[in-house]
Design an enzyme around this catalytic site. Structure first.
Site, PDB file in Angstrom:
ATOM      1  N   ASP A  14       1.743   4.134   0.492  1.00  0.00           N
ATOM      2  CA  ASP A  14       1.821   5.201  -0.525  1.00  0.00           C
ATOM      3  C   ASP A  14       1.073   4.743  -1.783  1.00  0.00           C
ATOM      4  O   ASP A  14       1.670   4.586  -2.839  1.00  0.00           O
ATOM      5  CB  ASP A  14       3.285   5.562  -0.838  1.00  0.00           C
ATOM      6  CG  ASP A  14       4.108   4.396  -1.374  1.00  0.00           C
ATOM      7  OD1 ASP A  14       3.669   3.223  -1.226  1.00  0.00           O
ATOM      8  OD2 ASP A  14       5.175   4.650  -1.955  1.00  0.00           O
ATOM      9  N   ASP A  19       0.023  -1.341  -2.991  1.00  0.00           N
ATOM     10  CA  ASP A  19      -0.456  -0.897  -1.669  1.00  0.00           C
ATOM     11  C   ASP A  19      -1.969  -1.091  -1.584  1.00  0.00           C
ATOM     12  O   ASP A  19      -2.501  -1.482  -0.536  1.00  0.00           O
ATOM     13  CB  ASP A  19      -0.180   0.595  -1.457  1.00  0.00           C
ATOM     14  CG  ASP A  19       1.278   0.960  -1.527  1.00  0.00           C
ATOM     15  OD1 ASP A  19       1.930   1.109  -0.493  1.00  0.00           O
ATOM     16  OD2 ASP A  19       1.772   1.107  -2.671  1.00  0.00           O
ATOM     17  N   ASN A  43       5.552   6.673  -3.914  1.00  0.00           N
ATOM     18  CA  ASN A  43       5.094   6.426  -5.281  1.00  0.00           C
ATOM     19  C   ASN A  43       4.645   7.727  -5.940  1.00  0.00           C
ATOM     20  O   ASN A  43       4.778   7.905  -7.149  1.00  0.00           O
ATOM     21  CB  ASN A  43       3.934   5.428  -5.289  1.00  0.00           C
ATOM     22  CG  ASN A  43       4.412   4.005  -5.069  1.00  0.00           C
ATOM     23  OD1 ASN A  43       5.535   3.656  -5.446  1.00  0.00           O
ATOM     24  ND2 ASN A  43       3.579   3.187  -4.461  1.00  0.00           N
ATOM     25  N   THR A 127       4.396  -0.102   3.799  1.00  0.00           N
ATOM     26  CA  THR A 127       4.612  -0.588   2.429  1.00  0.00           C
ATOM     27  C   THR A 127       5.095   0.584   1.577  1.00  0.00           C
ATOM     28  O   THR A 127       4.676   0.762   0.441  1.00  0.00           O
ATOM     29  CB  THR A 127       3.320  -1.203   1.858  1.00  0.00           C
ATOM     30  OG1 THR A 127       2.258  -0.249   1.966  1.00  0.00           O
ATOM     31  CG2 THR A 127       2.932  -2.466   2.604  1.00  0.00           C
ATOM     32  N   PHE A 168      13.239   0.480  -4.142  1.00  0.00           N
ATOM     33  CA  PHE A 168      12.673   1.828  -4.121  1.00  0.00           C
ATOM     34  C   PHE A 168      12.350   2.354  -2.709  1.00  0.00           C
ATOM     35  O   PHE A 168      12.781   3.440  -2.328  1.00  0.00           O
ATOM     36  CB  PHE A 168      11.411   1.854  -4.993  1.00  0.00           C
ATOM     37  CG  PHE A 168      10.726   3.186  -5.054  1.00  0.00           C
ATOM     38  CD1 PHE A 168      11.248   4.227  -5.808  1.00  0.00           C
ATOM     39  CD2 PHE A 168       9.545   3.409  -4.344  1.00  0.00           C
ATOM     40  CE1 PHE A 168      10.615   5.467  -5.863  1.00  0.00           C
ATOM     41  CE2 PHE A 168       8.905   4.644  -4.396  1.00  0.00           C
ATOM     42  CZ  PHE A 168       9.441   5.672  -5.154  1.00  0.00           C
ATOM     43  N   ASN A 169      11.571   1.600  -1.919  1.00  0.00           N
ATOM     44  CA  ASN A 169      11.115   2.128  -0.623  1.00  0.00           C
ATOM     45  C   ASN A 169      12.279   2.478   0.293  1.00  0.00           C
ATOM     46  O   ASN A 169      12.213   3.459   1.046  1.00  0.00           O
ATOM     47  CB  ASN A 169      10.218   1.105   0.100  1.00  0.00           C
ATOM     48  CG  ASN A 169       8.867   0.948  -0.560  1.00  0.00           C
ATOM     49  OD1 ASN A 169       8.451   1.797  -1.341  1.00  0.00           O
ATOM     50  ND2 ASN A 169       8.181  -0.141  -0.242  1.00  0.00           N
ATOM     51  N   HIS A 243       4.188  -6.672  -4.650  1.00  0.00           N
ATOM     52  CA  HIS A 243       5.131  -6.528  -3.532  1.00  0.00           C
ATOM     53  C   HIS A 243       4.434  -6.385  -2.175  1.00  0.00           C
ATOM     54  O   HIS A 243       4.679  -7.126  -1.232  1.00  0.00           O
ATOM     55  CB  HIS A 243       5.991  -5.274  -3.727  1.00  0.00           C
ATOM     56  CG  HIS A 243       6.684  -5.162  -5.036  1.00  0.00           C
ATOM     57  ND1 HIS A 243       7.877  -5.780  -5.307  1.00  0.00           N
ATOM     58  CD2 HIS A 243       6.365  -4.465  -6.164  1.00  0.00           C
ATOM     59  CE1 HIS A 243       8.280  -5.475  -6.528  1.00  0.00           C
ATOM     60  NE2 HIS A 243       7.370  -4.676  -7.075  1.00  0.00           N
ATOM     61  N   ASP A 244       3.607  -5.340  -2.085  1.00  0.00           N
ATOM     62  CA  ASP A 244       3.147  -4.905  -0.757  1.00  0.00           C
ATOM     63  C   ASP A 244       2.218  -5.914  -0.088  1.00  0.00           C
ATOM     64  O   ASP A 244       2.166  -5.980   1.153  1.00  0.00           O
ATOM     65  CB  ASP A 244       2.451  -3.540  -0.869  1.00  0.00           C
ATOM     66  CG  ASP A 244       3.432  -2.447  -1.272  1.00  0.00           C
ATOM     67  OD1 ASP A 244       4.655  -2.681  -1.175  1.00  0.00           O
ATOM     68  OD2 ASP A 244       2.974  -1.364  -1.685  1.00  0.00           O
TER      69      ASP A 244
HETATM   70  C1  BDR Z   1       7.783  -0.860  -3.788  1.00  0.00           C
HETATM   71  O1  BDR Z   1       7.846   0.400  -4.450  1.00  0.00           O
HETATM   72  C2  BDR Z   1       6.546   0.880  -4.731  1.00  0.00           C
HETATM   73  O2  BDR Z   1       6.492   1.337  -6.058  1.00  0.00           O
HETATM   74  C3  BDR Z   1       5.612  -0.274  -4.515  1.00  0.00           C
HETATM   75  O3  BDR Z   1       4.359   0.201  -4.041  1.00  0.00           O
HETATM   76  C4  BDR Z   1       6.318  -1.133  -3.500  1.00  0.00           C
HETATM   77  O4  BDR Z   1       6.002  -0.711  -2.182  1.00  0.00           O
HETATM   78  C5  BDR Z   1       8.470  -1.902  -4.652  1.00  0.00           C
HETATM   79  O5  BDR Z   1       9.807  -1.570  -4.844  1.00  0.00           O
HETATM   80 CA    CA Z   2       4.125   0.837  -1.760  1.00  0.00          CA
END
Ligand code: BDR
Ligand code: CA
Length: 314
Positions: A14, A19, A43, A127, A168-169, A243-244
């Site tokens: 996303d 990403d 996102n 991701t 979040f994801n 993160h990703d």
């Molecule tokens: C995740 O949430 C998204 O905002 C980032 O791309 C990452 O995948 C981090 O919590």
């Molecule tokens: Ca992401």
């Protein structure tokens, strides 16, 4: 590396600043063969993340099929994150208008087609929220054995970022995550335990810019936005978590990480804990592990690795 030995991967993303960096890392890694891309809502809306993914693929000259993902979670209203990634979902750099077409099928159908026709078992790299992966697994259970692994960014066994407990994801679509974590497919989880240590600093950003290649400059421009956001809101990080990229890096260079097998279950209906990836760390009482959880990272080596790989791109 001959294409026989490369790991076929599908990126489900996303974009999203991190990403985008994950996609560049995958493109730069000859150990992997990207066989397709699917976009996910998270996102930003699916229209925006799909456009961003197509722009990135155009920038990277990544010529593989891409399909748009589901417009929202399985059962819930979509949450988006403009405060983190801007109103476009990828604020900051200028990207080319997309020159790659969009498949007319859904993300789940594209994943099924690619998995069915791949000679080797495919690794999925989500991701984003796990909606597309859950839809694929539900619609095509017979293809489960053709999935070698799912290496995902999401969750965390020691707290969240979008709520005190949830990342979040996973929070965006907990029911989808529940399907994935119950699937029996080997899972690798790059959650906040590790990604909050996968920090790229402002000084590191300049190293990407100094690479001088297009991908290095793009990475620096993505980081200008992302590091500024984190400096303003989360100064304790001293930079920005990427993160990703961890979900890709672990496939290529697992020695960067400390990995702990663990049983993970998803809370789908807790009053305060919906979207939590509950890691069972009880000695002797925990069910058999279903997930390789990334717990730690050699940060400096990770950053050097990113710089080297992104420097090898055009
Ligand atoms: C995740 O949430 C998204 O905002 C980032 O791309 C990452 O995948 C981090 O919590
Ligand atoms: Ca992401």
């Amino acid at each position: 590396m001959s294409s026989m030995n490369r790991i076929p991967v599908i990126l489900d993303c996303d974009p999203g600043h991190d990403d985008a960096i994950a996609m560049m890392l995958a493109c730069a890694s000859s150990e992997l063969e990207i066989i397709g891309v699917t976009s996910a809502a998270g996102n930003q809306t699916i229209e925006k993340t799909t456009l961003n993914a197509r722009k990135l693929m155009t920038f990277l000259n990544l010529q593989v099929p891409i399909a748009a993902g589901a417009p929202g979670p399985l059962f819930r209203k979509l949450i988006v994150a403009p405060e983190v990634h801007g109103s476009t979902g990828l604020d900051g750099p200028e990207l080319p208008e997309p020159a790659v077409g969009l498949e007319s099928c859904s993300a789940a159908d594209l994943i099924a087609r690619l998995v069915r026709t791949s000679e080797t078992a495919v690794t999925l790299v989500p991701t984003s929220a796990l909606t597309n992966i859950a839809l694929f697994l539900t619609a095509y259970p017979e293809l489960k054995d053709n999935i070698a692994r799912i290496s995902l960014m999401g969750g965390g066994v020691n707290g969240g970022n979008w709520t005190p407990a949830a990342e979040f994801n996973i929070l965006v679509d907990p029911e989808a995550a529940d399907i994935v974590f119950r699937s029996g497919i080997p899972l690798t989880m790059a959650g906040l335990d590790v990604t909050h240590k996968a920090i790229v600093t402002r000084e590191d950003t300049e190293q990407f810019r100094l690479l001088g290649n297009r991908a290095g400059v793009l990475t620096a421009e993505l980081l200008d936005f992302f590091v500024t956001f984190h400096e303003e809101n989360f100064p304790q990080f001293g930079g920005s978590p990427i993160h990703d990229a961890c979900a890709v890096a672990v496939l290529v260079k697992p020695e960067l990480f400390t990995i702990r097998p663990m049983h993970i279950a998803i809370d789908t209906d807790g009053e305060l804990t919906t979207g939590t990836t509950v890691g069972d760390q009880r000695h002797g009482f925990a069910p058999p592990p279903n997930t390789d959880v990334l717990m730690d990272i050699r940060r400096e080596e990770f950053v050097r690795f990113l710089i080297e790989r992104i420097g090898s791109l055009a």
